[in-house]
Design an enzyme around this catalytic site. Structure first.
Site, PDB file in Angstrom:
ATOM      1  N   GLU A 182      75.749  29.352   6.997  1.00  0.00           N
ATOM      2  CA  GLU A 182      75.788  29.932   8.347  1.00  0.00           C
ATOM      3  C   GLU A 182      74.684  29.357   9.216  1.00  0.00           C
ATOM      4  O   GLU A 182      74.858  29.138  10.414  1.00  0.00           O
ATOM      5  CB  GLU A 182      75.632  31.458   8.278  1.00  0.00           C
ATOM      6  N   THR A 191      78.649  30.418  18.770  1.00  0.00           N
ATOM      7  CA  THR A 191      77.693  31.453  18.360  1.00  0.00           C
ATOM      8  C   THR A 191      76.267  31.055  18.736  1.00  0.00           C
ATOM      9  O   THR A 191      75.479  31.880  19.212  1.00  0.00           O
ATOM     10  CB  THR A 191      77.805  31.704  16.837  1.00  0.00           C
TER      11      THR A 191
END
Ligand code: HSE
Length: 313
Positions: free
Chosen positions: A131, A184
């Site tokens: 991530e 993001t």
């Protein structure tokens, strides 16, 4: 000895309103599918990606699925060559945990290929690192529910301390994905690093209220606790007609509605499938009225998480 394994990992709704970086749950569909195969050629390669419109990096170390497999092989000290085939069913930059679904499906698949030498908690640690590659921050609120399923509290990322929360049996989720893309990384940059104490107090009261609501099976408490005074107001500006979509979801019977992860997807929770379907129609009508293409998903909270689809000897 297995020669290839295929696995699926589901989409996830992170934050759940008040719980920025600490809450996430899995839904049934959509999800990513990853196949890993042994190769006689050393190294990890992404041999094929479909469904991404040619946009994801094919260099293994730049791609969350490839990165995860490389880290896995390092962990078990294997020089086995691996080819990866990634079938993207999750839209990119959708707020549905797209990068997480790829890395988690890859990890579940490669672990099964080697007869599960690595514990699931260690797979989680690798997925959290992936991530960081995808969005610059190591957060577990997509990868943990994608891996384990269910509704997860991330009490700590490093080392991971995750708590599986109970979910009311009839809780349903409606997610709408308007076809715009939000990275993001960018959606994290617009968040203020410091918040007033009064806002913090409201927010941690809500996070506690949400957990209590899940334990007490109290849908109204869950709904009113989802309220987010810190992140949602800033990110909502990136999503056209967010306020209108949220309002119509609530008036159509949602107990709560907010941004899914970093957006642009918007999710609403409700007490029945019928409610969830009514909410879907009302949310969809807003985006359709403004000629914004969209997809809707309706699901209970997925309790299974990632799973093996197929293996070949
Ligand atoms: N908690 C993360 C964020 C999830 O809101 O940035 C990203 O999907």
């Amino acid at each position: 000895m297995k020669q290839s394994v295929t696995a699926f990992a589901p989409a996830t709704v992170a934050n759940v309103g008040c719980g920025y970086d600490i809450f996430g749950f899995a839904i049934d569909e959509p999800g990513d599918i990853v196949s890993v195969s042994r190769s006689e050629t050393a190294g990890v390669r992404i041999s094929e990606i479909t469904g991404d419109g040619g946009r994801l990096p094919k260099q293994a170390e730049q791609n969350t699925a490839g990165f995860a497999v490389i880290r896995f092989l390092e962990k078990i000290q294997s020089k086995q060559g691996i080819d990866i085939k990634l079938t993207k069913q999750l839209p990119l930059g959708s707020g549905l945990g797209s990068s997480a679904a790829s890395s988690v499906a890859a990890l579940i698949a490669v672990n099964h290929l080697f007869d599960e030498p690595v514990q699931i908690s260690a797979l989680l640690t690798i997925a959290i690192e992936a991530e960081k590659l995808a969005c610059g921050a190591a957060h577990a609120d997509n990868v943990a529910p994608a891996l384990f399923g269910g509704f997860i509290l991330i009490r700590e990322n490093d080392p991971p301390d995750i708590v599986e929360l109970p979910v009311p049996e009839n809780l349903h989720c409606t997610v709408i994905h308007p076809e715009i893309e939000i990275k993001t990384l960018n959606a994290r940059k617009i968040i203020e690093p410091f918040i007033p104490l009064a806002d913090a107090v409201k927010q941690w009261a809500n996070t506690a209220g949400l957990v209590a609501g899940l334990y007490k099976n109290d849908l109204e408490l869950i709904g009113r606790s989802m309220s987010d005074h810190i992140i949602e107001p800033r990110r909502a500006r990136l999503i056209p007609h967010f306020d209108e979509v949220k309002k119509t979801a609530i008036t159509s019977g949602a107990i709560g509605c907010s941004i899914s992860g970093s957006g642009p997807s918007i999710f609403a929770l409700s007490p029945s499938l019928k409610n969830a379907q009514t909410i879907a129609v009302s949310m969809r009508n807003v985006f359709t009225r403004y000629s914004i293409e969209n997809q809707v998903y309706i699901s209970k909270i997925n309790q299974t998480g990632a799973r093996i689809l197929d293996e070949k000897a």
